[in-house]
Structure formats: structure tokens, C-alpha cells
Design a protein around this motif. Structure first.
Motif, PDB file in Angstrom:
ATOM      1  N   SER A 247     -43.374  36.883 -27.034  1.00 49.00           N
ATOM      2  CA  SER A 247     -42.695  38.178 -26.790  1.00 49.00           C
ATOM      3  C   SER A 247     -42.647  38.699 -25.376  1.00 49.00           C
ATOM      4  CB  SER A 247     -43.002  39.369 -27.716  1.00 49.00           C
ATOM      5  OG  SER A 247     -44.586  39.778 -27.219  1.00 49.00           O
ATOM      6  N   THR A 248     -43.535  37.731 -24.327  1.00 51.55           N
ATOM      7  CA  THR A 248     -43.196  38.086 -22.988  1.00 51.55           C
ATOM      8  C   THR A 248     -43.205  36.754 -22.310  1.00 51.55           C
ATOM      9  OG1 THR A 248     -45.977  37.582 -22.975  1.00 51.55           O
ATOM     10  CG2 THR A 248     -45.473  39.743 -23.454  1.00 51.55           C
ATOM     11  N   HIS A 268     -37.280  40.507 -30.440  1.00 54.17           N
ATOM     12  CA  HIS A 268     -37.801  40.150 -28.968  1.00 54.17           C
ATOM     13  C   HIS A 268     -36.803  39.659 -28.074  1.00 54.17           C
ATOM     14  CE1 HIS A 268     -41.810  39.678 -31.311  1.00 54.17           C
ATOM     15  NE2 HIS A 268     -41.809  40.913 -30.628  1.00 54.17           N
ATOM     16  N   SER A 272     -35.898  46.174 -27.475  1.00 51.44           N
ATOM     17  CA  SER A 272     -36.825  46.462 -26.508  1.00 51.44           C
ATOM     18  C   SER A 272     -37.682  47.704 -26.697  1.00 51.44           C
ATOM     19  CB  SER A 272     -36.418  46.509 -25.151  1.00 51.44           C
ATOM     20  OG  SER A 272     -35.704  47.546 -24.585  1.00 51.44           O
ATOM     21  N   LEU A 289     -42.527  45.333 -29.756  1.00 54.34           N
ATOM     22  CA  LEU A 289     -41.379  45.437 -28.635  1.00 54.34           C
ATOM     23  C   LEU A 289     -42.019  45.636 -27.442  1.00 54.34           C
ATOM     24  CD1 LEU A 289     -38.515  47.468 -30.593  1.00 54.34           C
ATOM     25  CD2 LEU A 289     -39.084  44.839 -30.288  1.00 54.34           C
ATOM     26  N   ARG A 290     -41.352  44.966 -26.615  1.00 52.40           N
ATOM     27  CA  ARG A 290     -41.894  44.966 -25.127  1.00 52.40           C
ATOM     28  C   ARG A 290     -40.772  45.766 -24.168  1.00 52.40           C
ATOM     29  NH1 ARG A 290     -46.980  43.589 -26.334  1.00 52.40           N
ATOM     30  NH2 ARG A 290     -47.193  41.407 -27.034  1.00 52.40           N
ATOM     31  N   GLU A 292     -38.115  46.573 -21.533  1.00 50.13           N
ATOM     32  CA  GLU A 292     -36.478  46.152 -21.080  1.00 50.13           C
ATOM     33  C   GLU A 292     -36.697  45.041 -20.261  1.00 50.13           C
ATOM     34  OE1 GLU A 292     -32.359  45.251 -21.414  1.00 50.13           O
ATOM     35  OE2 GLU A 292     -33.970  46.024 -23.002  1.00 50.13           O
ATOM     36  N   ARG A 294     -39.294  42.907 -19.404  1.00 50.91           N
ATOM     37  CA  ARG A 294     -39.691  41.787 -20.109  1.00 50.91           C
ATOM     38  C   ARG A 294     -38.754  41.061 -20.787  1.00 50.91           C
ATOM     39  NH1 ARG A 294     -45.351  44.189 -19.738  1.00 50.91           N
ATOM     40  NH2 ARG A 294     -46.441  42.301 -18.829  1.00 50.91           N
ATOM     41  N   ARG A 295     -38.087  41.916 -21.657  1.00 46.49           N
ATOM     42  CA  ARG A 295     -36.910  41.379 -22.666  1.00 46.49           C
ATOM     43  C   ARG A 295     -35.865  40.677 -21.909  1.00 46.49           C
ATOM     44  NH1 ARG A 295     -31.992  41.109 -24.016  1.00 46.49           N
ATOM     45  NH2 ARG A 295     -31.509  42.766 -22.402  1.00 46.49           N
ATOM     46  N   GLU A 296     -35.505  41.116 -20.735  1.00 44.24           N
ATOM     47  CA  GLU A 296     -34.525  40.486 -19.943  1.00 44.24           C
ATOM     48  C   GLU A 296     -34.894  39.199 -19.548  1.00 44.24           C
ATOM     49  OE1 GLU A 296     -33.529  43.198 -17.117  1.00 44.24           O
ATOM     50  OE2 GLU A 296     -31.926  44.412 -18.319  1.00 44.24           O
TER      51      GLU A 296
END
Length: 445
Positions: A247-248, A268, A272, A289-290, A292, A294-296
Motif C-alpha cells: 500500500s506504500t 489502495h 486514499s 488507506l494511505r 493521497e 502515497r497513492r499517487e
């Protein structure tokens, strides 16, 4: 069956003939009257979702092999791999056999992962057509299948020296023959969860707790550290390690640098912490959820090839179970039916190529988990095929999906859904109707 004028993921237009459950020919033009004229449509290999929880045995109020596999078929998934945290857990021969009996109701092909606990029986597990070891944890308290680091190391060592396909015998050489049993690791180090987060001591403060609290508590640093440890122990023993639901970006990079493979879930990839307030307890999952940012960064690693595959961690719960306080709600979201439609929408929009989507959901999982008959549209492969109109996007609504839980964290988003799904040449889904339950264990060929 003859499918004519289909556009493949790489853009080639081809006719595809199916015979005896396999792809017989893929050519620019094949003789015969076509059963399906696929002009203007795309034909994909069926998706392989290597991480689902179909909940049987033990939790059939959440999902069953019938409802889960129907959801898979309607979403273009033709092979699933079920995880071991059922009741009984799939940690010995009896647990495996009970789940295998239930899996006979599956509409799609499947694998069954074994698990590792203090009571696991590797000899009996490896005596069955086991897919892999799945959802193995590095530290206690991270989930129902939680184990400690020493037990994890022992499981790794056994996977490097056990032959899962050898039947019981006195042939020591056969039983000790090296076999490539992959371990799927749930990589979160519970020692690094942030107990200083305000509200943790109060147990989440009930129904009105900050929905972002779970993400703050299960800190991103806990994933990177666990991935590094899993890679160190696994590769040190020569065992294939696959990291579940990274997720990261840090976790993905640690897996890649260490020679492990990894998967990313749709939640994931597309959600976010900015979605936490809207989702509430329906957005509680592990890992959480991480940010935004990190999601990108995760999305970019999916796009550039660093991430090996997308897998859903399909983990349905009822609305009644989710509609409670944050600390009481179970972790997990459904996703097996919406994975491919969401990715196809990205391809429609141009943010992912169709070839990259194919690799993420079919070609790469087949390669990583040694399924030479799956994952590609080639002569001699299983006729696991999905046909869709690339311009036919529609709104995702939980009430239209086929999972028993009848909700989705992707409510209101756009997806491109299949109109036809074949498993080994058999129609299992077509225009909203289901065929027969034809699924079989992919390790029993």
C-alpha cells in the motif's frame, strides 16, 4: 467456438478458435462461420485474482464460493486464489479438504492457499494440491492468521525443502525434494503501529470516531519494515516471497529491491485517506488507506512496471458488521467484480495501456505463480477469455454487483464491465446471465 474480428490487448485484430477448452488458433482470418462477431470489441485473457476471501467454511453469511465466484465471473475474473483464514482455517489436511469440497461450487477456476499458525501441519498441507502459502503474517496481533517471526522463518525453511506434490511415502529423497512453494506475506509489523495516535486508547471512540484514525494507527512505516524482513528471511532460504496488498511506495520498492514480487489492490490504487470521511468504517481495511501523495506514487509504480500485479484482497462483510464503531468494525472490502472494470476504465481514459492492464491481471500472475495454461491469448492456453466493449462504461453500483455483501467502496465510479466470460471455453457469464459452475483446482491438472 469461433470468435471473429476481436481486438487483442496489443491492438491486433484476430480471430480466435476454441476447441476442447483450449485456444486452438489465433489468426488474422480463420475459416468457418463465427459464433461471435467481436468487431469493435476487445478480447482479453481472463483475470487471475490471486488474493480473495470467499469466506467458506465458517462465514457463509458474508460470502460463499457460489456468490463469490459469480461475482468474479461477472467482473471478468476466471481464476481466484482463496486465503486460509476461514473456520476451520486451512492449516492442515482436514481444513484443506473441507474447503475443497465447498469450492466445487465455483463458477471459475481456483487455487487454495494454506496458512501458518502454531498448529499448522505442513506435511498434510503439502500432500494436497495446494496453491501456495497465503496471508502469512510476520508478527502476532496483525490478524486472525497472525504468527511470530520465528514461526514465519520456519515456514520459509519448510517451503524451500518440501515437495507439495509428493504423496505420502517412505522415499525420503522425494519428500525432501526442493519445490518452489511461494509464500504470500501480509507485511505489517505490529510493533510499529502508532499507539500514540489520539483516540487509540479510547478504542476508537465508537461510531463517531475519526474515520482516518485507522490509517494513522497502522502507520506506513510498519509495512516497509515488514517487507524488508520478509525479503531477508525468504530470499535467504531460497524461497519465493510474494508481498500481498502493498500500500506504500516504500513497501513496493523494498519488495522490488529484495527480489520479491508484489501486488497492489484496487482500493489502495484508487482510494486514499482523502476518501476516509465518506467511506467511514466501510473504508477500514488492512493495510489501511494511505495519503493521497502515497497513492499517487503507488499508481506510478503500477504504471511503470515496478508492481507485478493487481489483486483485490476481496474481503466482504455485511453492512450490519461494518455499520458499527471504528474499533469494532471488521477490516476488509469487496473487490473481485470491480477490479478489471476499474482498470479497463483507466485504459479507456488513457492512464494505463491495455497491454499493461493485461500484464497486471493475467500474464504476470500466471508467470509468477507458474500457471502456464493461463494468462495469455495464445494457441494451447486455456480458453479463459473476456469480451467487452471498450466504450461501454457505466456507473458502479453495489446493488448491481453479485457479491453477497451487496456494497462496494467504489460506488458511483465508472467501470467497463465484460459482456462475456469464458472459463476453459465454457460460458460462465453472458449479458447478465450465468452458465454452469465449471471451476476446478488449477493445481490438479
Amino acid at each position: 467456438m469461433l470468435i471473429a474480428n476481436a481486438t487483442l490487448p496489443d491492438g491486433r485484430e484476430r480471430d480466435v478458435r476454441i476447441a476442447d477448452g483450449q485456444i486452438d488458433a489465433v489468426e488474422p482470418s480463420l475459416s468457418g462461420e463465427p459464433d461471435i462477431d467481436a468487431a469493435g470489441k476487445r478480447l482479453f485473457p481472463g483475470a487471475l485474482d490471486v488474493h480473495v476471501h470467499f469466506r467458506q467454511p465458517g462465514y457463509s453469511h458474508k460470502e460463499t464460493w457460489e456468490t463469490g465466484s459469480k461475482s468474479a465471473a461477472a467482473g471478468g475474473v476466471t481464476t481466484v486464489v482463496d486465503q486460509p483464514n476461514t473456520d476451520p482455517a486451512t492449516v492442515d489436511g482436514a481444513g484443506f479438504d473441507e474447503k475443497a469440497d465447498l469450492a466445487a461450487a465455483s463458477y471459475v477456476d481456483y487455487g487454495i492457499n494454506g496458512g501458518v499458525t502454531a498448529d499448522w501441519d505442513p506435511e498434510e498441507l503439502f500432500d494436497r494440491p495446494l496453491f501456495a502459502l497465503g496471508e502469512v503474517f510476520l508478527a502476532d496481533s496483525t490478524g486472525d492468521m497472525g504468527i511470530d517471526a520465528d514461526l514465519f522463518a520456519d515456514a520459509v525453511a519448510r517451503c524451500a525443502t518440501s515437495n507439495r506434490n509428493a504423496k505420502r511415502s517412505d522415499d525420503a529423497a522425494a519428500r525432501a525434494a526442493e519445490h518452489d512453494v511461494t509464500i504470500t506475506v501480509h507485511a505489517e509489523d505490529a510493533d510499529l503501529f502508532d499507539s500514540s495516535v489520539e483516540g487509540v486508547d479510547a478504542g476508537g471512540a465508537g461510531r463517531d470516531a475519526d474515520a482516518d484514525l485507522w490509517s494513522a494507527f497502522r502507520a506506513a512505516e510498519a509495512e516497509e519494515a515488514a517487507v524488508e524482513r520478509a525479503v531477508e528471511v525468504g530470499t535467504g532460504q531460497g524461497t519465493a516471497v510474494h508481498i500481498a496488498h502493498t500500500s506504500t511506495p516504500e513497501g513496493i520498492d523494498a519488495a522490488s529491491a529484495g527480489g520479491a514480487t508484489c501486488e497492489v489492490t484496487p482500493h489502495h490504487l484508487f482510494l486514499s485517506r482523502e476518501d476516509a470521511d465518506e467511506l467511514g468504517t466501510y473504508g477500514r481495511m488492512n493495510p489501511p488507506l494511505r495519503s493521497e501523495e502515497r497513492r499517487e506514487a503507488v499508481f506510478e509504480r503500477v504504471r511503470d512496471g515496478t508492481v507485478d500485479m493487481i489483486a483485490t484482497d476481496h474481503a466482504p462483510h455485511t453492512r450490519e458488521e461494518k455499520d458499527v464503531g471504528l474499533w469494532d468494525a471488521p477490516s476488509g472490502v469487496p473487490g473481485v467484480e470491480t477490479m478489471l472494470p476499474l482498470l479497463l476504465e483507466e485504459a479507456r481514459q488513457g492512464t494505463l495501456s491495455y497491454e499493461r492492464v493485461r500484464d497486471l491481471i493475467a500474464a504476470n500472475p500466471a508467470d509468477v505463480f507458474d500457471l502456464p495454461n493461463k494468462g495469455r491469448i495464445e494457441e494451447g492456453r486455456d480458453a479463459d477469455l473476456v469480451l467487452f466493449d471498450p466504450e461501454d462504461a457505466r456507473e458502479i453500483r453495489g446493488e448491481d454487483l453479485h457479491s453477497k455483501c451487496e456494497w462496494t467502496p467504489f460506488e458511483g465510479r465508472q467501470g467497463v464491465f465484460p459482456e462475456l466470460t469464458l472459463v476453459r471455453g465454457e460460458v460462465v457469464y453472458r449479458d447478465g446471465e450465468f452458465g454452469d459452475a465449471v471451476g476446478r483446482n488449477v493445481r490438479e491438472r
